[in-house]
Design an enzyme around this catalytic site. Structure first.
Site, mmCIF file in Angstrom:
data_model
loop_
_atom_site.group_PDB
_atom_site.id
_atom_site.type_symbol
_atom_site.label_atom_id
_atom_site.label_comp_id
_atom_site.label_asym_id
_atom_site.label_seq_id
_atom_site.Cartn_x
_atom_site.Cartn_y
_atom_site.Cartn_z
ATOM 1 N N ASP A 13 -14.241 36.302 35.064
ATOM 2 C CA ASP A 13 -13.235 35.255 35.214
ATOM 3 C C ASP A 13 -11.910 35.788 34.674
ATOM 4 O OD1 ASP A 13 -12.339 32.658 35.846
ATOM 5 O OD2 ASP A 13 -12.563 32.037 33.764
ATOM 6 N N ASP A 15 -8.670 33.525 33.597
ATOM 7 C CA ASP A 15 -8.148 32.709 32.502
ATOM 8 C C ASP A 15 -9.235 32.429 31.476
ATOM 9 O OD1 ASP A 15 -5.366 32.166 33.369
ATOM 10 O OD2 ASP A 15 -6.360 31.232 35.075
#
Length: 259
Positions: A13, A15
């Site tokens: 991922d 953020d």
């Protein structure tokens, strides 16, 4: 847990893992550098459909993270691929930004509000009452309802922002129709990403900061999962879920030596 095969490819991922509120997480640069030097297949994933891979490449480069555009996978790209598989050359009424509209244009979709095959809802900072009203009426008239991701809120320096999931709930309330969410935690996004880089689930890992999206999607797609504590999920929250990540680490810096 059963012993897994060595990790040959990585999904991570963005953020909360590589960056937090626009600032790189310590160790993220080393992790990406090690991945690129290793030649192992990898993808940086995001449920945010606002930006194109080129936009995100530039955004990451500004904070010192060099990620090629071909190594960026968004919910907009996954949504476009899903629609291309389901109904090639279709039409869609789109609420979203350039990341989503560009992805749909690239697969040959026509964007139209005249009897479209789909209403596609993505992330934007300018949701308009007029656009939402049009979407509701089109769905009531038979358009199929698709949304890029179910995230209900997004982060900002000022606090939480309403995100795609919240707006989708509004449309559902008005139409009685629930959308099909393509992004995490739907494992479809993971599997499509793995296919894009020629990777296999049994030798791949997912790194995320959220139990309810990243870890769940990785687990359901058959990947080894790592939860980092630099994002949304706190250590005391992990045990509340009925599933567990393969490992919990403080940050992505702890995974550099795994590559």
């Amino acid at each position: 847990m059963a012993e897994r095969k060595p990790i040959e490819s990585w999904l991570t991922d963005m953020d909360g893992v590589l960056m937090h509120e626009g600032i790189p997480v310590p160790g993220a640069d080393s992790f990406i550098k090690r991945l690129r030097e290793s030649g192992r297949p990898f993808l940086v994933l995001t449920n945010n459909s606002m930006y194109t891979p080129r936009d995100l490449h530039a955004r990451l480069a500004r904070i010192g993270l060099t990620v090629p555009t071909e190594n960026i996978w968004t919910s907009a790209l996954a949504t476009a691929q899903f629609l291309d598989d389901q109904r090639p050359g279709g039409t869609a009424y789109v609420i979203g930004e350039a990341g989503l509209t560009t992805a749909l244009h690239d697969i040959g979709y026509v964007l139209s509000d005249a009897d479209p095959d789909y209403v596609v809802l993505g992330e934007t900072r300018t949701y308009s009452f007029e656009a939402l009203t049009r979407a509701i009426r089109l769905i009531n008239d038979g358009a199929r309802f698709i949304a890029t991701n179910p995230d209900e809120t997004g982060p900002s320096a000022e606090g939480a922002l309403p995100a795609t999931g919240s707006v989708a709930a509004l449309i559902t309330k008005a139409t009685g129709q629930h959308p099909y969410f393509v992004g995490k935690p739907n494992p479809l996004m993971m599997r499509a990403g793995l296919n894009a880089i020629g990777a296999h689930s049994e030798t791949s890992a997912m790194i995320g900061d959220r139990m309810d999206t990243d870890v769940r999607a990785g687990m359901e797609a058959g990947l080894e999962t790592f939860l980092v504590l630099t994002g949304l999920t706190r250590p005391d929250e992990v045990e509340r879920y009925p599933y567990r990540p393969s490992s919990v680490v403080d940050s992505i810096a702890d995974l550099v030596d795994r590559i």
